[in-house]
Design a protein around this motif. Sequence first.
Motif, PDB file in Angstrom:
ATOM      1  N   VAL A 586       0.838  -1.201   0.000  1.00 38.73           N
ATOM      2  CA  VAL A 586       0.000   0.000   0.000  1.00 38.73           C
ATOM      3  C   VAL A 586       0.877   1.257   0.000  1.00 38.73           C
ATOM      4  N   VAL A 587       1.982   1.213   0.771  1.00 40.17           N
ATOM      5  CA  VAL A 587       2.880   2.365   0.857  1.00 40.17           C
ATOM      6  C   VAL A 587       3.549   2.622  -0.481  1.00 40.17           C
ATOM      7  N   SER A 588       4.067   1.589  -1.123  1.00 39.79           N
ATOM      8  CA  SER A 588       4.752   1.776  -2.407  1.00 39.79           C
ATOM      9  C   SER A 588       3.782   2.273  -3.470  1.00 39.79           C
ATOM     10  N   TYR A 589       2.545   1.785  -3.429  1.00 37.83           N
ATOM     11  CA  TYR A 589       1.541   2.235  -4.405  1.00 37.83           C
ATOM     12  C   TYR A 589       1.242   3.727  -4.203  1.00 37.83           C
ATOM     13  N   HIS A 590       1.057   4.152  -2.932  1.00 45.21           N
ATOM     14  CA  HIS A 590       0.685   5.547  -2.663  1.00 45.21           C
ATOM     15  C   HIS A 590       1.776   6.512  -3.102  1.00 45.21           C
ATOM     16  N   PHE A 591       3.043   6.219  -2.781  1.00 48.02           N
ATOM     17  CA  PHE A 591       4.121   7.156  -3.083  1.00 48.02           C
ATOM     18  C   PHE A 591       4.578   7.091  -4.538  1.00 48.02           C
ATOM     19  N   ASN A 592       3.898   6.270  -5.343  1.00 47.38           N
ATOM     20  CA  ASN A 592       4.132   6.284  -6.785  1.00 47.38           C
ATOM     21  C   ASN A 592       2.947   6.871  -7.542  1.00 47.38           C
ATOM     22  N   LEU A 593       1.997   7.449  -6.800  1.00 43.30           N
ATOM     23  CA  LEU A 593       0.892   8.143  -7.447  1.00 43.30           C
ATOM     24  C   LEU A 593       1.401   9.411  -8.120  1.00 43.30           C
ATOM     25  N   LEU A 594       0.647   9.934  -9.065  1.00 43.93           N
ATOM     26  CA  LEU A 594       1.031  11.116  -9.817  1.00 43.93           C
ATOM     27  C   LEU A 594       1.236  12.310  -8.880  1.00 43.93           C
ATOM     28  N   GLY A 595       2.370  12.986  -9.031  1.00 46.22           N
ATOM     29  CA  GLY A 595       2.657  14.179  -8.237  1.00 46.22           C
ATOM     30  C   GLY A 595       3.400  13.909  -6.949  1.00 46.22           C
ATOM     31  N   HIS A 596       3.574  12.610  -6.574  1.00 46.89           N
ATOM     32  CA  HIS A 596       4.250  12.278  -5.326  1.00 46.89           C
ATOM     33  C   HIS A 596       5.751  12.091  -5.548  1.00 46.89           C
ATOM     34  N   ASN A 597       6.497  12.441  -4.515  1.00 50.11           N
ATOM     35  CA  ASN A 597       7.956  12.352  -4.590  1.00 50.11           C
ATOM     36  C   ASN A 597       8.476  11.765  -3.286  1.00 50.11           C
TER      37      ASN A 597
END
Length: 637
Positions: A586-597
């Motif tokens: 879940v963490v890896s998916y969230h921080f690879n969303l558009l606009g995330h760094n």
Amino acid sequence: MVDFQLSVYEFFSKNEIEFEKLQKNITKEEYFVLTRFLINKPFKVVECDKNVGSAIISHNLYDKLCLQYLDTVDFEKIEADPLDSVNSVIKTNLDKLLDELDISLKLKEFLFKPNCKLGRFRLLMKIHKSKFGTRPIINSKSHPTENLSSLIDCLLKPILKLTPSYIQDSQNLLQKTKNVKFPSDCQIFSCDFEGLYSNIDLNHALIIIYDFMKDKINSIHLNHKAFYIFLKLIFENNFFTYNKKFYKQIKGIAMGTKCGPSLANIYLHIMETLFLTIHRPLYYSRYIDDIFIIVKKNFDILILTKFFQNLVLNIELNNKIVFFLDLSCYLNKFTNTLNFSLYKKKTNTFQFLLCSSNHQKNIINNNPFGSYLRIRRICTYSHDFIYHSNTLTNQLVTRGYERKKLYKIYNKVLSLNRDNLIEYKPKKQLDLKNCILFRMNFDLNYNLIHKQFRIIFKNCFKDTPFGNLKLKILNKTQSNFGSLTINNVKPDLLIFNNLASKKCKVYSCEVCKYFVDAYYLKIKNFFIPIDFDTNCKTICAIYAINCSLCKDIFYIGETGRFISRRIKKHIRDINNFIPYIQYNSVVSYHFNLLGHNLERDFKFYVLMDELPDLRIRRDFENNSIHLIKKIRRENYE
């Protein structure tokens, strides 16, 4: 800069001074009681007019008083947020002025504020008067017209000081009337305008102020046409919010705008000029909306009111002793000169700074001296100074000052020549040449902090080009309870010397750049305390990962290993993320969303440690997850 920070840490470590000892002396329990109170105050704490203190008022009554103003013809309710349209109007006018060469490019770039917000409406309580009243204020900080207002203020102030009726303060009045003789049968009056700012006709003010200023503007950056447009933009775009509703002030100058006092001063000067030309009073001075006037015998003072059109001028008709600002004034029949004494309003509560207050010693010591000096300057006769000084001494003793020290200051001031005190003294200018400025909060608990920082600075930079520079430490007064309750200073600025989640202070640590030093976990307006001393070396712990971009998105996890190893695993998963496969976390998916760094948005906290039992850790993890979901749900509802 990093090397300097490390040197600071090493210095304190060698001297066995822990950074924790520099925290404010407040317990965790007191902190959370305070934060809950600030978030859910059962009443409103507001400022009082004339800076006489603060007042407590119920939310319903405060709302009722505000709506009494906003439901009048002076204000207009706006259905939609006008911020974008105001910005568009200002930008269009600035572009047009630039195209027609009425302003310079540099001025245009200064005046336009892309990141701005509407003003906010509030009330000041008038408890200094026998009859209760309120004063409406529109906070214009960061308003779209803020820079326009600052420019107008800069243009008007130098001209304002040259007007014959202008006085800077009561000391300026003492200077102007010193040794001036008046007829023994003259009349002295004090006058003030009722609701000056809100009763000014904007259309009339725009015309007469422009006519007055058009031949006085001489700048390469703007001409008189641009001045007119700027003034019109300020008058026509006074939008603000109250209780998430939008309003516009359509009558009067807003109290709170930067150029408000200067505009009111110039407006009154233009209108009073005709009176001064025709009637030629013996003496006339004005401090914004307060007038001090001396006229010949049998002069009808009510004539003065006719020269200010729709403005309401109240006149104090007792011409024996006149009260003006902080002065009590009367004419000495023997010398034909004005005699002055100190005037104190009946509602004065004498709330001097407490001797035990968290301020610098020089401020505490200079307060009594400045107060005695002011009385000595004002009082013409020594017996008046003795009387008022005795009252002041008793009031200062109740605030914690030593009577013996006060008597020494009193005797010193009594020996001074009053004539030498009336004139202004040049203020000492800070010599900032060859200095490096360092700003910090002042705290009495930091006994040796200035000395220690100077030693650190000297040790760090002695062999560098900065070695010849001086370290100038500027003290900033800390927030007090009044600023917390009135101005709603964010409670997370408070810290306390208790348990906390902190970085390991190892310079080469790869994990600590994502670690958040914290005493609590803040979700919306809710605070979850951290009851353990934890860092990235902690094992058997509960941790929280936060996305700083999404702010209130938290991932709660548990580990039986070192926190640093678990966080590194999360970072690897984020970096090795492959879309559309099942084993992505879940963490890896969230921080690879558009606009995330990852470097910018990934933050983590360690909430608990010393939980070797897996079942207990998972129970805490589960409860924490449900708590955060509940907080988020309640806030959204």
